[in-house]
Write an enzyme that holds these catalytic residues in place. Structure first.
Site, PDB file in Angstrom:
ATOM      1  N   ASN A   7      10.334 -48.750 -40.811  1.00  0.00           N
ATOM      2  CA  ASN A   7      11.611 -48.778 -40.089  1.00  0.00           C
ATOM      3  C   ASN A   7      11.134 -50.707 -39.811  1.00  0.00           C
ATOM      4  O   ASN A   7      10.433 -51.020 -38.944  1.00  0.00           O
ATOM      5  CB  ASN A   7      11.434 -48.248 -38.599  1.00  0.00           C
ATOM      6  CG  ASN A   7      12.582 -48.789 -37.623  1.00  0.00           C
ATOM      7  OD1 ASN A   7      13.338 -49.664 -37.776  1.00  0.00           O
ATOM      8  ND2 ASN A   7      12.806 -47.971 -36.723  1.00  0.00           N
ATOM      9  N   ARG A  91      14.453 -46.945 -42.686  1.00  0.00           N
ATOM     10  CA  ARG A  91      15.582 -46.805 -41.736  1.00  0.00           C
ATOM     11  C   ARG A  91      16.645 -48.194 -42.148  1.00  0.00           C
ATOM     12  O   ARG A  91      15.930 -49.117 -42.181  1.00  0.00           O
ATOM     13  CB  ARG A  91      15.394 -46.899 -40.521  1.00  0.00           C
ATOM     14  CG  ARG A  91      16.359 -47.087 -39.439  1.00  0.00           C
ATOM     15  CD  ARG A  91      15.719 -46.863 -37.943  1.00  0.00           C
ATOM     16  NE  ARG A  91      17.000 -46.546 -37.063  1.00  0.00           N
ATOM     17  CZ  ARG A  91      17.103 -47.551 -36.012  1.00  0.00           C
ATOM     18  NH1 ARG A  91      16.402 -48.598 -35.784  1.00  0.00           N
ATOM     19  NH2 ARG A  91      18.255 -47.025 -35.281  1.00  0.00           N
ATOM     20  N   HIS A 180      22.587 -44.397 -33.795  1.00  0.00           N
ATOM     21  CA  HIS A 180      21.482 -43.560 -33.599  1.00  0.00           C
ATOM     22  C   HIS A 180      22.186 -42.233 -34.610  1.00  0.00           C
ATOM     23  O   HIS A 180      21.922 -41.090 -34.241  1.00  0.00           O
ATOM     24  CB  HIS A 180      21.835 -43.189 -32.036  1.00  0.00           C
ATOM     25  CG  HIS A 180      21.406 -43.874 -30.978  1.00  0.00           C
ATOM     26  ND1 HIS A 180      21.875 -44.074 -29.819  1.00  0.00           N
ATOM     27  CD2 HIS A 180      20.278 -44.738 -31.014  1.00  0.00           C
ATOM     28  CE1 HIS A 180      21.145 -44.836 -28.971  1.00  0.00           C
ATOM     29  NE2 HIS A 180      20.293 -45.392 -29.615  1.00  0.00           N
ATOM     30  N   HIS A 208      22.124 -38.472 -26.700  1.00  0.00           N
ATOM     31  CA  HIS A 208      20.814 -39.143 -26.759  1.00  0.00           C
ATOM     32  C   HIS A 208      20.675 -40.364 -25.933  1.00  0.00           C
ATOM     33  O   HIS A 208      21.570 -41.440 -25.883  1.00  0.00           O
ATOM     34  CB  HIS A 208      20.869 -39.939 -28.358  1.00  0.00           C
ATOM     35  CG  HIS A 208      19.616 -40.782 -28.677  1.00  0.00           C
ATOM     36  ND1 HIS A 208      19.080 -40.699 -29.855  1.00  0.00           N
ATOM     37  CD2 HIS A 208      19.182 -41.766 -27.917  1.00  0.00           C
ATOM     38  CE1 HIS A 208      17.866 -41.425 -29.701  1.00  0.00           C
ATOM     39  NE2 HIS A 208      18.357 -42.322 -28.652  1.00  0.00           N
ATOM     40  N   ARG A 241      22.512 -52.615 -21.766  1.00  0.00           N
ATOM     41  CA  ARG A 241      23.878 -52.957 -22.459  1.00  0.00           C
ATOM     42  C   ARG A 241      25.253 -52.575 -21.477  1.00  0.00           C
ATOM     43  O   ARG A 241      24.810 -51.410 -20.889  1.00  0.00           O
ATOM     44  CB  ARG A 241      24.203 -52.324 -23.730  1.00  0.00           C
ATOM     45  CG  ARG A 241      23.300 -52.897 -24.940  1.00  0.00           C
ATOM     46  CD  ARG A 241      23.823 -52.110 -26.287  1.00  0.00           C
ATOM     47  NE  ARG A 241      22.657 -52.425 -27.235  1.00  0.00           N
ATOM     48  CZ  ARG A 241      21.770 -51.532 -27.685  1.00  0.00           C
ATOM     49  NH1 ARG A 241      22.125 -50.331 -27.577  1.00  0.00           N
ATOM     50  NH2 ARG A 241      21.263 -51.734 -28.765  1.00  0.00           N
ATOM     51  N   GLY A 332      14.551 -40.817 -24.394  1.00  0.00           N
ATOM     52  CA  GLY A 332      13.487 -40.877 -23.516  1.00  0.00           C
ATOM     53  C   GLY A 332      14.015 -40.160 -22.123  1.00  0.00           C
ATOM     54  O   GLY A 332      13.334 -39.614 -21.251  1.00  0.00           O
ATOM     55  N   GLY A 334      16.920 -38.179 -21.986  1.00  0.00           N
ATOM     56  CA  GLY A 334      17.238 -36.922 -22.243  1.00  0.00           C
ATOM     57  C   GLY A 334      16.106 -35.870 -22.355  1.00  0.00           C
ATOM     58  O   GLY A 334      16.425 -34.796 -21.949  1.00  0.00           O
ATOM     59  N   GLU A 335      15.034 -36.348 -22.718  1.00  0.00           N
ATOM     60  CA  GLU A 335      13.768 -35.586 -22.906  1.00  0.00           C
ATOM     61  C   GLU A 335      13.263 -35.345 -21.684  1.00  0.00           C
ATOM     62  O   GLU A 335      12.419 -34.196 -21.598  1.00  0.00           O
ATOM     63  CB  GLU A 335      12.920 -36.069 -23.888  1.00  0.00           C
ATOM     64  CG  GLU A 335      13.516 -35.982 -25.301  1.00  0.00           C
ATOM     65  CD  GLU A 335      12.853 -36.543 -26.497  1.00  0.00           C
ATOM     66  OE1 GLU A 335      11.730 -36.873 -26.407  1.00  0.00           O
ATOM     67  OE2 GLU A 335      13.536 -37.232 -27.397  1.00  0.00           O
ATOM     68  N   ASN A 336      13.140 -36.335 -20.823  1.00  0.00           N
ATOM     69  CA  ASN A 336      12.209 -36.430 -19.773  1.00  0.00           C
ATOM     70  C   ASN A 336      12.778 -36.322 -18.306  1.00  0.00           C
ATOM     71  O   ASN A 336      11.920 -35.945 -17.312  1.00  0.00           O
ATOM     72  CB  ASN A 336      11.483 -37.645 -19.805  1.00  0.00           C
ATOM     73  CG  ASN A 336      10.393 -37.661 -20.986  1.00  0.00           C
ATOM     74  OD1 ASN A 336       9.560 -36.648 -21.060  1.00  0.00           O
ATOM     75  ND2 ASN A 336      10.534 -38.651 -21.891  1.00  0.00           N
ATOM     76  N   GLU A 385      13.242 -39.425 -35.637  1.00  0.00           N
ATOM     77  CA  GLU A 385      14.015 -39.961 -36.776  1.00  0.00           C
ATOM     78  C   GLU A 385      13.344 -40.170 -38.112  1.00  0.00           C
ATOM     79  O   GLU A 385      13.942 -40.081 -39.033  1.00  0.00           O
ATOM     80  CB  GLU A 385      14.557 -41.303 -36.101  1.00  0.00           C
ATOM     81  CG  GLU A 385      15.601 -41.272 -35.109  1.00  0.00           C
ATOM     82  CD  GLU A 385      15.849 -42.487 -34.352  1.00  0.00           C
ATOM     83  OE1 GLU A 385      16.717 -43.144 -34.830  1.00  0.00           O
ATOM     84  OE2 GLU A 385      15.754 -42.532 -33.187  1.00  0.00           O
TER      85      GLU A 385
HETATM   86  P1  AMP Z   1      14.031 -44.444 -25.354  1.00  0.00           P
HETATM   87  O1  AMP Z   1      14.687 -45.506 -25.629  1.00  0.00           O
HETATM   88  O2  AMP Z   1      14.325 -43.128 -25.988  1.00  0.00           O
HETATM   89  O3  AMP Z   1      12.523 -44.663 -25.776  1.00  0.00           O
HETATM   90  O4  AMP Z   1      13.874 -44.162 -23.837  1.00  0.00           O
HETATM   91  C1  AMP Z   1      13.215 -45.151 -22.909  1.00  0.00           C
HETATM   92  C2  AMP Z   1      13.687 -44.687 -21.672  1.00  0.00           C
HETATM   93  O5  AMP Z   1      13.500 -43.330 -21.339  1.00  0.00           O
HETATM   94  C3  AMP Z   1      12.773 -45.504 -20.590  1.00  0.00           C
HETATM   95  O6  AMP Z   1      13.390 -46.894 -20.257  1.00  0.00           O
HETATM   96  C4  AMP Z   1      13.118 -44.597 -19.377  1.00  0.00           C
HETATM   97  O7  AMP Z   1      14.280 -45.212 -18.755  1.00  0.00           O
HETATM   98  C5  AMP Z   1      13.428 -43.230 -19.889  1.00  0.00           C
HETATM   99  N1  AMP Z   1      12.199 -42.410 -19.293  1.00  0.00           N
HETATM  100  C6  AMP Z   1      10.967 -42.228 -20.139  1.00  0.00           C
HETATM  101  N2  AMP Z   1      10.369 -41.180 -19.563  1.00  0.00           N
HETATM  102  C7  AMP Z   1      11.112 -40.956 -18.420  1.00  0.00           C
HETATM  103  C8  AMP Z   1      10.532 -39.827 -17.270  1.00  0.00           C
HETATM  104  N3  AMP Z   1       9.616 -39.419 -17.374  1.00  0.00           N
HETATM  105  N4  AMP Z   1      11.478 -39.815 -16.351  1.00  0.00           N
HETATM  106  C9  AMP Z   1      12.615 -40.476 -16.513  1.00  0.00           C
HETATM  107  N5  AMP Z   1      13.061 -41.549 -17.639  1.00  0.00           N
HETATM  108  C10 AMP Z   1      12.204 -41.592 -18.469  1.00  0.00           C
END
Ligand code: AMP
Length: 397
Positions: A7, A91, A180, A208, A241, A332, A334-336, A385
């Site tokens: 990437n 990518r 994405h 996402h 954004r 980030g 959605g998963e956490n 990805e």
């Molecule tokens: P990504 O761009 O997919 O890596 O997501 C990054 C974003 O996920 C970060 O800026 C955080 O806002 C969010 N994030 C990561 N971990 C957590 C968490 N445990 N709780 C809430 N938001 C999180």
């Protein structure tokens, strides 16, 4: 078969070497500050400490050479020689309206990637540099381009065309592409498998949500709508954004602040979103959630506005597909972010969605978080990805 996934960004290059026998990551790493003073490679092998190389990388060629050196290093390497790498997956941001799926790279493909420089000015030139560096360093190997725009190419014209004069579509292919795409493709496909949805008309909504956020709707793994547009600026409110806004806002601010459209676009990409709504507090949802809990009204506004737009988009896609079989959360946030997920899904009790509060506590792992009697099944499904790119590379090599 071992696949090297690349990437390449304008001054960085991320890589992973994946053994496709068991889809395990043998090594991964990052080259930073390519073309800038102070270049550095950080190479990670599971079970070993990081291997850091601080060496000049005037271009992507030197970066790839250093990556290969690290991969065959006697101590930190994972292969005996570069011959053990069977193929390289790249990518690539933009395949324009030409490529509807991944493709093995040849001169024609590189020409199209070059022709799409103005559609992806920050990424496509860097992606091409990464490709050419790999071709130079590993002649004769199969290189595959996996386009971030490919997933959106299955949209019908009524979903991808902007209602602006036809000549702009004819001349410049101005349309909604969606981004994405590799993540949406991976997560929708994995959701279908994990949920064991019956073959055929599987309606899946993938959220996402990360620093960049987008939502897609797909049927049988083919996108029917997606929230990003000609560029990743359209759609949801993101970290920095703005997402959707009345285009007249651009003219108004440019006129009143005496700034150019380019400057305005930088503001919309880098200084807007939840960062702006929170009064420049943070673009990170962890900071916003803790500030909101302490009574910070701007942080609360940012989170409320983000959620409102996500809810409207999911609701729109439920209408477009006449319901859904599954909704998956990834990225980030959605998963956490269990609290954000729960507060989004509360809006869909009308559609029979029921969330199991215990199961929704999951972070960063695959899980079904809806109750058995939920009308639509809801999942957390971490995106991957790199693995999606490696799988496409195997398929086409
Ligand atoms: P990504 O761009 O997919 O890596 O997501 C990054 C974003 O996920 C970060 O800026 C955080 O806002 C969010 N994030 C990561 N971990 C957590 C968490 N445990 N709780 C809430 N938001 C999180």
């Amino acid at each position: 078969m071992k696949v090297l996934v690349i990437n390449a960004g304008s001054s960085s290059l991320k890589y992973q070497l994946i053994d496709m026998e068991d889809e395990s990551v043998k090594a991964k790493g990052l080259c930073e500050r390519i073309g800038i003073e102070g270049s550095k490679l950080t190479h990670k092998v599971p079970g070993k400490e990081d291997y850091v190389v601080e060496e000049a990388m005037p271009s992507h060629n030197e970066a790839i050479d250093l990556v290969l050196k690290a991969l065959i290093d006697p101590e930190y390497g994972v292969v005996a020689s570069a011959d053990e790498i069977d193929a390289v997956g790249h990518r690539v941001l933009h395949g324009g309206a030409v490529y509807t799926e991944s493709i093995k790279i040849n001169d024609d493909v590189k020409k199209v990637i070059r022709e799409c420089f103005d559609l992806g000015p920050l990424h496509n030139p860097a992606n091409l540099m990464g490709i050419e560096a790999c071709e130079k360093a590993m002649p004769g190997k199969s290189n595959v381009a996996v386009f971030d725009t490919a997933f959106g190419m299955s949209l019908e014209p009524y979903a991808y065309r902007y209602a602006i004069p036809e000549e702009y579509y004819d001349k410049y292919k101005i349309r909604r592409y969606g981004f994405h795409g590799t993540s949406h493709m991976f997560v929708s496909g994995e959701t279908i498998r994990y949920a064991n949805l019956p073959e055929g008309h599987q309606r899946v909504i993938v959220c996402h949500l990360g620093n960049g956020s987008s939502i897609s709707a797909s049927i049988g793994g083919k996108a029917v709508d997606t929230s990003m547009g000609l560029t990743p600026l359209e759609g949801l409110i993101m970290g920095t954004r703005s997402g959707d806004l009345d285009p007249a806002v651009v003219q108004f601010i440019c006129d009143h602040e005496n700034i150019s459209v380019d400057e305005m676009l930088t503001i919309l990409n880098k200084k807007s979103g939840v960062l702006a709504l929170s009064g420049n507090l943070s673009s990170d949802f962890r900071d916003l959630a803790s500030a909101a809990a302490d009574g910070n009204e701007k942080a609360k506004l940012a989170l409320d506005a983000f959620r409102h737009k996500v809810v409207k988009t999911i609701g729109g896609y439920l209408a477009v597909m006449d319901g859904a079989d599954a909704i998956a959360f990834t990225g980030g946030i959605g998963e956490n972010d269990c609290a954000m997920r729960e507060s989004i899904l509360k809006h869909f009790s009308y559609a029979g969605i029921k969330i199991d509060e215990e199961k929704n506590k999951v972070r960063g792992e695959r899980a079904e978080i809806s109750t058995p009697d939920s009308a639509i099944r809801v999942f957390v499904l971490p995106t991957n990805e790199e693995l999606a790119i490696a799988r496409e590379t195997v398929r086409l090599s």
